[in-house]
Design a protein around this motif. Structure first.
Motif, short mmCIF file in Angstrom:
data_model
loop_
_atom_site.label_atom_id
_atom_site.label_comp_id
_atom_site.label_asym_id
_atom_site.label_seq_id
_atom_site.Cartn_x
_atom_site.Cartn_y
_atom_site.Cartn_z
N THR A 259 49.87 80.97 63.43
CA THR A 259 51.14 81.37 62.82
C THR A 259 51.21 80.71 61.57
OG1 THR A 259 52.24 81.59 65.08
CG2 THR A 259 53.62 81.16 62.98
N GLU A 260 51.68 81.51 60.41
CA GLU A 260 51.51 80.71 59.16
C GLU A 260 52.65 80.29 58.78
OE1 GLU A 260 48.56 80.90 57.64
OE2 GLU A 260 47.64 82.16 59.10
N GLU A 261 53.64 80.45 58.92
CA GLU A 261 54.98 79.92 58.38
C GLU A 261 55.75 79.47 59.52
OE1 GLU A 261 57.12 83.58 56.77
OE2 GLU A 261 55.89 82.54 55.27
N SER A 262 56.74 78.48 59.37
CA SER A 262 57.80 78.21 60.22
C SER A 262 58.99 78.92 60.11
CB SER A 262 58.23 76.63 60.01
OG SER A 262 59.28 76.64 60.67
N THR A 263 59.63 79.27 61.33
CA THR A 263 60.65 80.21 61.22
C THR A 263 61.87 79.46 61.84
OG1 THR A 263 60.30 81.34 63.26
CG2 THR A 263 59.63 82.38 61.30
N VAL A 264 61.64 78.15 62.06
CA VAL A 264 62.45 77.41 62.95
C VAL A 264 63.85 77.09 62.21
CG1 VAL A 264 62.79 75.32 64.35
CG2 VAL A 264 60.61 76.17 64.12
N THR A 265 64.97 77.47 63.13
CA THR A 265 66.37 77.07 62.59
C THR A 265 66.76 75.78 62.99
OG1 THR A 265 67.53 78.20 64.30
CG2 THR A 265 66.55 79.88 62.42
N ASP A 266 68.13 75.48 62.64
CA ASP A 266 68.65 74.17 63.26
C ASP A 266 69.68 74.67 64.32
OD1 ASP A 266 70.59 75.37 61.65
OD2 ASP A 266 71.16 73.61 60.65
#
Length: 540
Positions: A259-266
């Motif tokens: 997985t290339e990039e983070s999609t994590v939110t708060d």
């Protein structure tokens, strides 16, 4: 016409006497599908011969034919140069062929000796003679098995050695191993490969069915590739790499879970705090489990089977009520909700065992599409099941998730494992869930189905789904997860950073061999869980 590499298959080159198994023109038809078509290859005695191919390529059917479970419509089989007619598994056993299935068939409440002699009492009795024979086989082949140990106390690797011992006890000289590394950690895989080398030294022959191409290249002496029911080639492992094997299997490159990039939110979606579950014998099955999964985040859980991951899933899904602690979905405590309420609230579920817990094998696909969502559209209209709506939506799932089937009216049992899994994934993602609980989502599936499921999970993550991923595939965990925890004896240790942790480090933590292994963030020296493991700053 299939291509067979002469270096490994020609009787003239190998010597007819060197061939343990010869298959010629094997064809098997089922209604609406040709499972095997003109299969042809040979296996040298005293070698590990791998069979690779997509789910649905015909590997399982072929092995069932060789083990006498099914009979071919056309073709011939020779064992040690002699033609054989294998009508039943008993015929195969008499011919010296044994099979170790992917799902172990052992009784936990019996000893190893009792499991081994069950059904073979006439060979060496059920007492000391049988015990001595088990000890002899264990010593000869380096299996390290104690005949009087209780199976319930064994780890996964030890259980697999018992299954191998069972077929050797019955006189097998040719072993069929079906996805033997699916549930093993790296150290156990190495131990299995050491066992296979011992079997080879003693002149035994192993047919090794797997979709893990790096392992196949490591252990096999020859590799036969099957695509859409027919043999494509038999190759020398030294002449190909995993990418080339994948291209032979599916005509495309080997997929990667990265997985290339983070999609994590708060935004927290699923929060588990202080979760404990007491076992019947007083030992905690879960002990103070805490973590938080945010929208767009994949939390991976690694662990040797039997360390509490199944119980964790059961508590989250409402199948068990925790002894203490909370499960909170968004802002709602769902700890005491039943399964239906949790499903309706937006928790999707890919079960660990698709055949036992995810499907009705003898029901058609459109009925299986309804399972777990009996109260939701398009499966219902008012208080009644909407059969036409379910059938139409099953057609959509088949198209969108590449479920390879002649129709939605065939039974789930008629699909390959990978296509069964894609049907389950399509069903679960069709209700816009908030959370996906995925237990071993790619277990026993080929590289093509694996790539599809990985793509789906990446897409779901990008759309803001919170994912709890439990897997024995450490490459999968490292590639897909934003944070990894290890579960050992019902407790979490970690977190581990997928960007820097290795499979070997995770394997050591999973077996307890490295309780003090440093993770990429600070944690107590005891290896105890740190409580809430949201770790917003630790995501990729």
């Amino acid at each position: 016409m299939c291509v067979i590499a002469s270096s490994t298959q020609s009787p003239a080159a190998a010597g007819v006497g060197d061939l343990a198994v010869e298959l010629e023109g094997i064809t098997k038809r089922f209604p609406g599908v040709v499972a095997n078509k003109d299969i042809a290859f040979s296996v040298r005695r005293g070698t590990v011969h791998a069979i690779v191919g997509e789910n649905g390529a015909g590997k399982s059917t072929l092995m069932k034919i060789l083990y006498g479970v099914q009979r071919p419509d056309e073709g011939s089989i020779k064992v040690n140069g002699q033609p054989v007619n294998l009508h039943t598994p008993a015929d195969a056993i008499r011919a010296g062929i044994g099979m170790v299935f992917q799902h172990f068939m052992l009784a936990d409440n019996l000893t190893i000796l009792e499991n081994v002699v069950l059904g073979a009492e006439s060979m060496h009795g059920i007492g000391n003679a049988a015990r001595e024979e088990i000890r002899r086989i264990s010593d000869d082949y380096g299996l390290d098995v104690d005949a009087d140990a209780l199976v319930a106390d064994l780890g996964v690797g030890a259980r697999q050695r018992v299954e191998i011992l069972k077929v050797l006890y019955r006189g097998a000289k040719i072993l069929i191993l079906d996805e033997p590394t699916a549930v093993l950690v790296p150290q156990e895989v190495d131990e299995l490969f050491d066992n296979l080398r011992e079997l080879k030294k003693e002149g035994l022959t192993v047919l090794f069915i797997s979709h893990k191409l790096d392992e196949v290249l490591k252990v096999a002496d020859s590799i036969t590739v099957i695509r859409r029911g027919t043999t494509i080639d038999t190759v020398d492992p030294s002449s190909v790499n995993a990418r080339q094997l994948a291209e032979l299997m599916v005509g495309s490159e080997l997929p990667s879970p990265s997985t290339e990039e983070s999609t994590v939110t708060d935004r927290p979606v699923l929060r588990v705090s202080g979760l404990s579950l007491q076992g019947t014998e007083g030992r905690p099955l879960l002990d103070d489990i805490s973590f938080t999964i945010h929208a767009g985040e994949v939390l991976g859980i690694a662990g040797v089977e039997g360390n509490g991951q199944a119980e964790l899933v059961e508590v989250i899904m409402g199948m068990r009520e925790p002894t203490s602690g909370q499960v909170v979905l968004e802002d709602t405590d769902i700890s005491d909700w039943d399964v239906r309420e949790i499903r309706e609230a937006g928790v999707a579920y890919i079960p660990e065992d698709r055949q036992r817990h995810g499907l009705l094998l003898e029901a058609p696909l459109w009925e299986n599409r309804i399972l777990g969502h009996q109260t939701e559209a398009p499966n219902v209209r008012g208080p009644l099941i909407n059969a036409s709506g379910a059938r139409a939506d099953t057609e959509r799932i088949v198209r969108e998730y590449d479920v390879r089937t002649p129709s939605v009216y065939v039974t789930a049992a008629s699909l390959s494992g990978g296509n069964q899994q894609k049907l389950i994934v399509g069903r679960e993602m069709s209700h816009d869930p908030k959370v996906l609980v995925a237990a071993h989502p790619t277990r026993g599936v080929d590289v093509g189905a694996q790539a599809s499921i990985w793509d789906l999970m990446r897409h779901a993550r990008a759309k803001g789904l919170a994912v709890l991923l439990i897997s024995a595939d450490l490459e999968e965990l490292i590639g897909l997860s934003d944070t990894i925890q290890v579960i050992l004896r019902g407790r979490l240790t970690g977190p581990f950073d997928p960007d820097t942790v290795t499979s070997e480090e995770l394997g050591a933590a999973m077996t307890g061999a490295a309780a003090d292994t440093a993770s990429t963030t600070d944690r107590p020296a005891t290896g105890r869980p740190t409580g809430d493991t949201s770790h917003e700053g630790d995501h990729r």
